[in-house]
Scaffold this active site. Sequence first.
Site, short mmCIF file in Angstrom:
data_model
loop_
_atom_site.label_atom_id
_atom_site.label_comp_id
_atom_site.label_asym_id
_atom_site.label_seq_id
_atom_site.Cartn_x
_atom_site.Cartn_y
_atom_site.Cartn_z
N PHE A 119 0.83 -1.20 0.00
CA PHE A 119 0.00 0.00 0.00
C PHE A 119 0.87 1.25 0.00
O PHE A 119 1.77 1.40 0.82
CB PHE A 119 -0.92 0.02 1.22
CG PHE A 119 -1.86 1.20 1.25
CD1 PHE A 119 -2.94 1.26 0.38
CD2 PHE A 119 -1.66 2.23 2.14
CE1 PHE A 119 -3.82 2.34 0.40
CE2 PHE A 119 -2.53 3.32 2.18
CZ PHE A 119 -3.60 3.37 1.31
N TYR A 137 0.98 5.56 0.02
CA TYR A 137 0.19 6.72 0.42
C TYR A 137 0.93 8.04 0.18
O TYR A 137 0.36 9.11 0.35
CB TYR A 137 -0.19 6.62 1.90
CG TYR A 137 0.98 6.37 2.82
CD1 TYR A 137 1.73 7.41 3.34
CD2 TYR A 137 1.35 5.07 3.16
CE1 TYR A 137 2.81 7.17 4.18
CE2 TYR A 137 2.42 4.82 4.00
CZ TYR A 137 3.15 5.87 4.50
OH TYR A 137 4.22 5.63 5.33
N GLY A 138 2.20 7.96 -0.25
CA GLY A 138 3.00 9.16 -0.49
C GLY A 138 3.81 9.03 -1.77
O GLY A 138 3.26 8.83 -2.84
N SER A 139 5.13 9.11 -1.64
CA SER A 139 5.98 9.12 -2.84
C SER A 139 5.95 7.81 -3.61
O SER A 139 6.27 7.79 -4.81
CB SER A 139 7.42 9.48 -2.47
OG SER A 139 7.97 8.52 -1.59
N GLU A 170 12.32 2.44 2.11
CA GLU A 170 11.46 2.86 3.21
C GLU A 170 12.06 2.58 4.59
O GLU A 170 11.73 3.25 5.56
CB GLU A 170 10.10 2.15 3.10
CG GLU A 170 9.34 2.45 1.83
CD GLU A 170 9.02 3.92 1.68
OE1 GLU A 170 8.46 4.50 2.63
OE2 GLU A 170 9.34 4.49 0.62
#
Length: 232
Positions: free
Chosen positions: A63, A65-67, A140
């Site tokens: 999932f 949600y940003g970059s 990440e």
Amino acid sequence: MTDRITLDRDTIASGALQEIAAKLGGLVRPLKPEEMEASLTATLAARPRPDPDCPDGDDIWVFAYGSLIWNPAFHFQERRVGLVRGWHRRFCLSTVMGRGTPECPGLVLGLDRGGACKGIAYRVSAAQAREELLVVWRREMVTASYTPRWGKVDLGSRRVSAILFTINRADAHYAPGLDERTVAERMATAEGALGPAADYLFNTEEALRQEGILDVSLERVASHARRLRNQK
């Protein structure tokens, strides 16, 4: 200012992010390769048992949600808009490397507790899963600022289990409770090895719009940050 780098697959694989973190001394502690591998192994081992009727078989969903929405840098088979409940997108991670410096820290997004979040779910082929997820981990999980975990993502027609990178509230760089004006001021001024924090903000804003995802708070932050930059 640290020399600018482009965040792509080759840069991630080269360990450039870990090198940048290491140069900051005690300000951040990059995960050792064996710690990163152990984190990935533990996450895969904790995967919920797939439904026997699941059409994806052993493929794995991640999932974003940003970059990761506008610059995934890993290979995938499918991408779909998805909704996660119990977590919300928030600028809650202070950064002194990628999008900021020790003198002028920026902010990046994390999934924090409560609410809900619309983003993009990527399906990664089982045959490539470990190779591709290691790319994601090297990006990440440079430090332990995120906690990877499994969560349910609603894809509309069905729900799937996916890997979520949630904020580690015990991390020293966790920045809870920042109001939108403070976030905008930091995003308008900070810049690091990956470029201006404003680029991260505006790219995310545009990517969400293209997917038909409305994040009212992020839109307000972007609008204010844009005004501040225009005043320079």
